[in-house]
Design an enzyme around this catalytic site. Structure first.
Site, PDB file in Angstrom:
ATOM      1  N   GLU A 215       1.647  -0.704  -4.833  1.00 24.44           N
ATOM      2  CA  GLU A 215       0.680   0.312  -5.231  1.00 24.44           C
ATOM      3  C   GLU A 215       1.500   1.587  -5.452  1.00 24.44           C
ATOM      4  O   GLU A 215       1.687   2.391  -4.544  1.00 24.44           O
ATOM      5  CB  GLU A 215      -0.381   0.562  -4.146  1.00 24.44           C
TER       6      GLU A 215
ATOM      7  N   ASP B  47       0.828  -1.200   0.000  1.00 28.11           N
ATOM      8  CA  ASP B  47       0.000   0.000   0.000  1.00 28.11           C
ATOM      9  C   ASP B  47       0.873   1.264   0.000  1.00 28.11           C
ATOM     10  O   ASP B  47       1.877   1.334   0.715  1.00 28.11           O
ATOM     11  CB  ASP B  47      -0.857  -0.047   1.281  1.00 28.11           C
TER      12      ASP B  47
HETATM   13  C1  GLC Z   1      -4.205   2.968  -0.619  1.00 30.77           C
HETATM   14  C2  GLC Z   1      -5.419   2.092  -0.520  1.00 30.77           C
HETATM   15  C3  GLC Z   1      -6.583   2.933  -0.116  1.00 30.77           C
HETATM   16  C4  GLC Z   1      -6.292   3.529   1.232  1.00 30.77           C
HETATM   17  C5  GLC Z   1      -4.980   4.282   1.232  1.00 30.77           C
HETATM   18  C6  GLC Z   1      -4.513   4.550   2.612  1.00 30.77           C
HETATM   19  O1  GLC Z   1      -4.336   3.931  -1.607  1.00 30.77           O
HETATM   20  O2  GLC Z   1      -5.613   1.406  -1.723  1.00 30.77           O
HETATM   21  O3  GLC Z   1      -7.786   2.206  -0.091  1.00 30.77           O
HETATM   22  O4  GLC Z   1      -7.311   4.406   1.626  1.00 30.77           O
HETATM   23  O5  GLC Z   1      -3.956   3.548   0.605  1.00 30.77           O
HETATM   24  O6  GLC Z   1      -4.068   3.375   3.211  1.00 30.77           O
END
Ligand code: GLC
Ligand code: CA
Length: 533
Positions: free
Chosen positions: A268, A205
């Protein structure tokens, strides 16, 4: 890429599937999907023939951000199940040749995490340095102009100590301080804990987050105001995107490979340019896979998508594997965003996604062309987008999976209110589409099978071919793909040999007629060696 052959990795040419657990299947009648629900539908995923499953957050959490606010990195959220359930799930998935990836959140913890509870107890507390604390600005107020994900200041004031702590998301998601070596040690242990249990890897993440600027400089205004480039008008130059984060991934890659070269880190990587995304692969010694946000946010036109594909392939270091996905739990689903609900466009998108080289990632429901659901304000559950100054609601892409056409969509027991409302499940449901050879689901399954046969275990080679405007024609290894991204019929200027699959499935009826592709359709043919090269 052929010349620089790399040892096969299971994600090469593979299909991954993102299960958003809370919306997948509820087995205990509380209105939330759970781990036993994932277990119950493993055969469905095996029938689709996906190679790996990325589970949305499984760890204990107060759920201010639905699991992205972790309060214990070594446990399982009691509402979702038990550690035993998760172990069993991994074992059952393995029996079906599927790997399981967990969602790991290293940028921040919940303020309910014991580290933060301790850190906030005083300036001298043992875990104080685990978080980013700063004194007020010289004239008072927050230390920098940084904004959180709701558009408000990213700093929360702690009266007791007179300092602010940083939160790039909600105030109850405190950013960790990656300048603190002990934080690195904690996460090494977390990685090992899960790898030891047989987890194949992690989706990481906010991979571009982690380190913040040591000097806490203000973020500059962004030249491009869209969601990809800016956070409420600021470019996250200092509040995220610091070069030091790469050292973390080099370290984690070593840990990962000490288990096996088949364990995986998928980032991500929410960055605006393919070359910045590619940087997370390092020299082949950081993340093996990175989510491609420039592709996700591209317009649904042939030149826009083909352009990002070309840029991505050029940017990735030799031998690195690209990732193609178009939906996730944070953005509008592609059948809505790209397709406007027109099923032809969803089919076309699937055909393209499944034939690009590298790794294809489906979001639950993509395979039945589930669209966004209009969630009325009173029913919204996402605090980030509903407490913010704007931005797109995320609930619309998180609604329960449609298993059948019944009033509960097969998601939960009769009479149980689902945590988010159902969409239109009359025909967009698994039961109806599974039996219909002409359905999107069957197309998607055929695409996955074709992909596995054609280039499973390899990163195929890709080459775009010239063609008339609006048509995207490319070769991937021995396949020739022609995709008409216009509302008009387009006459192909390459000979199409035997068609393996079209957006209509096994037939080309309504798609290809004497060299002319119908609007918003596409075909996959075997490349004929005699074609002009
Ligand atoms: C990432 C996740 C999202 C979350 C954010 C904070 O972007 O995919 O859902 O709100 O991180 O953890
Ligand atoms: Ca449940």
């Amino acid at each position: 890429m052929d010349a620089k052959r790399r040892a096969a990795r299971w994600w090469h040419g593979a299909t991954l599937y993102q299960v958003y657990i809370r919306s997948w299947l509820d087995t205990n009648g509380d209105g939330y999907g759970d781990l036993p629900g994932v277990m119950a539908k493993l055969d469905y995923l095996a029938w689709l023939d996906v190679d790996g499953i990325w589970l949305s957050p499984t760890m204990p959490s107060p759920d201010d951000d639905w699991g992205y606010d972790v309060s214990d990195y070594l446990g399982v959220h009691p509402e979702l199940g038990t550690l035993d359930d998760l172990d069993r799930l991994v074992a059952e998935a393995a029996k079906r040749n599927m790997k399981v990836l967990l969602d790991l959140v290293p940028n921040h913890t919940s303020t309910a995490h014991p580290w933060f509870v301790e850190a906030v107890s005083g300036r001298d507390s043992a875990h104080r340095s685990y978080y980013v604390w700063a004194d007020p600005a010289p004239g008072g107020g927050p230390p920098t102009n940084w904004l959180d994900a709701t558009g408000h200041s990213a700093w929360a004031f702690d009266e007791a100590s007179g300092q602010y702590y940083l939160h790039n998301f909600l105030a109850s998601q405190a950013d960790l301080n990656w300048w603190e070596p002990a934080v690195h040690e904690e996460f090494r242990e977390i990685l090992r804990f899960w790898f030891d249990r047989g987890i194949a890897g992690f989706r990481i993440d906010v991979a571009q987050g982690l380190y913040k600027d040591a000097e806490l400089r203000d973020d500059p205004p962004s030249a491009t105001p869209d969601r990809l480039h800016s956070r409420f008008g600021l470019e996250q130059l200092y509040s995220a995107n610091r070069p030091e984060s790469h050292s973390v991934f080099r370290d984690w890659r070593k840990i990962t490979e000490s288990y096996s070269p088949q364990r995986l880190l998928l980032g991500e990587t929410w960055v605006s340019e393919p070359d910045r995304m590619a940087a997370f692969h390092g020299q082949g010694d950081e993340l093996q896979l990175t989510f491609n946000f420039p592709f996700i946010f591209a317009d649904f036109t042939a030149p826009a998508l083909a352009g990002i594909v070309a840029e991505t392939l050029a940017a990735l270091p030799a031998g690195e594997c690209p990732v193609w996905t178009a939906s996730n739990h944070d953005i509008s689903r592609f059948p809505s965003r790209w397709g406007g609900g027109d099923e032809r466009k969803a089919r076309l998108a699937l055909l393209v996604l499944a034939t690009l080289p590298g790794t294809f990632v489906l979001y639950y429901g993509d395979e039945i062309a589930m669209t966004d659901v209009d969630v009325p304000p009173a029913l919204r559950r996402d605090r980030i987008t509903s407490s913010g100054l704007g931005g797109d609601g995320r609930d619309r892409a998180r609604t329960p999976m449609h298993w059948d056409a019944s009033p509960t969509a097969g998601f939960t027991a009769e009479g149980v209110p689902p945590w988010l409302p159902y969409g239109d499940n009359a025909s967009r449901n698994v039961a109806a589409q599974r039996d219909d050879p002409a359905s999107v689901l069957r197309l998607c399954r055929d695409l996955i099978a074709l992909r596995a046969r054609a280039f499973g275990g390899r990163i195929a080679s890709y080459r775009e071919l010239p063609g008339p405007p609006g048509l995207w024609t490319y070769r991937v290894d021995d396949l020739l793909i022609a995709a008409n991204f216009t509302g008009e019929p387009v006459t192909l200027d390459v000979p199409i040999g035997s068609v393996l699959l079209s957006t209509a499935g096994a037939t080309t009826e309504g798609v290809l007629d004497r060299g002319t592709l119908a609007p918003w359709t596409g075909v996959i043919a075997r490349h004929q060696p005699k074609d002009a090269d």
